[in-house]
Design a protein around this motif. Sequence first.
Motif, short mmCIF file in Angstrom:
data_model
loop_
_atom_site.label_atom_id
_atom_site.label_comp_id
_atom_site.label_asym_id
_atom_site.label_seq_id
_atom_site.Cartn_x
_atom_site.Cartn_y
_atom_site.Cartn_z
N GLY A 162 -25.14 -24.13 -58.05
CA GLY A 162 -24.01 -24.65 -57.45
C GLY A 162 -23.18 -24.82 -58.54
N GLU A 163 -21.96 -25.46 -58.12
CA GLU A 163 -20.67 -25.49 -59.15
C GLU A 163 -21.10 -26.65 -60.16
N GLU A 164 -20.23 -26.30 -61.30
CA GLU A 164 -20.38 -27.07 -62.47
C GLU A 164 -20.41 -28.55 -62.33
N SER A 165 -19.33 -29.07 -61.45
CA SER A 165 -19.41 -30.52 -61.31
C SER A 165 -20.20 -31.06 -60.23
N ALA A 166 -20.38 -30.22 -59.15
CA ALA A 166 -20.86 -30.91 -57.95
C ALA A 166 -22.29 -30.53 -57.60
N GLY A 167 -22.91 -29.49 -58.33
CA GLY A 167 -23.95 -28.75 -58.18
C GLY A 167 -24.33 -28.24 -56.75
N LEU A 168 -25.55 -28.16 -56.29
CA LEU A 168 -25.56 -27.50 -54.91
C LEU A 168 -25.10 -28.27 -53.97
N SER A 169 -24.54 -27.55 -52.78
CA SER A 169 -24.06 -28.56 -51.81
C SER A 169 -25.11 -28.82 -50.74
N PRO A 170 -25.08 -29.88 -49.95
CA PRO A 170 -26.11 -30.48 -49.03
C PRO A 170 -26.61 -29.16 -48.18
N GLN A 171 -25.85 -28.24 -47.79
CA GLN A 171 -26.08 -27.30 -47.04
C GLN A 171 -26.86 -26.15 -47.47
N MET A 172 -26.56 -25.98 -48.78
CA MET A 172 -27.69 -25.19 -49.42
C MET A 172 -28.66 -25.76 -49.94
#
Length: 217
Positions: A162-172
């Motif tokens: 995922g992204e640096e700040s948010a990590g993996l999205s709930p969908q992923m």
Amino acid sequence: MNDATHLPGEPEREVGVGPWTGPWPEGDHYDPDLLEAGDRRNVEDQYRYWRREAIQEAIAAKSLGLEVAIENLGHDFNIGSIVRTANALGVSAVHIVGRRRWNRRGAMVTDRYLPVDHFPEVDSFAKDADLRGRILIGIDNLPGSKPLELADLPREATLVFGEESAGLSPQMRDRCREIYHITQYGSTRSMNVGHAAAIAIWAWVIQHGPRQKQHLA
């Protein structure tokens, strides 16, 4: 084409090799323009003066079968670093999920030599993975995730970051078969996602790379 990169404020330094001296080597993999002008690209010495397509074919033949996916929701500058690591460690393909445009600076033009494709959203990416028999493995330090060092990673894995700040999205997260974290022993809440990707890719290589094949033979 010159692949060399130069960061602002850094002194310029000689990169690569100059024009070929002596009789030109034979072989379709050589690029006449590079032989004449020199090769300043960010490639290993064994690929000096080679055509880009020849390098692509050579590293594809040596790739290990691992794939990597990166969610791109906010133009994360770490994506380029992950692509560079993927190139170095024999990843077969990189998938960008979300925004098409991504910050290529950290890739050091390594994206020219391995497949990097794009999926606009998680659903299309996950459907493609299912059709090709890929197993999505998330890497994120989420509650309920498992330690990567204890993981038996599948050979058909696509490691998803995922992204640096948010990590993996709930969908992923919902599309991943398993989610693993890298056990930490310091005070920081998380490590840089580019570094985490390098560790996770190497963990897969340790289990499925050439040395493991030799051990099982």
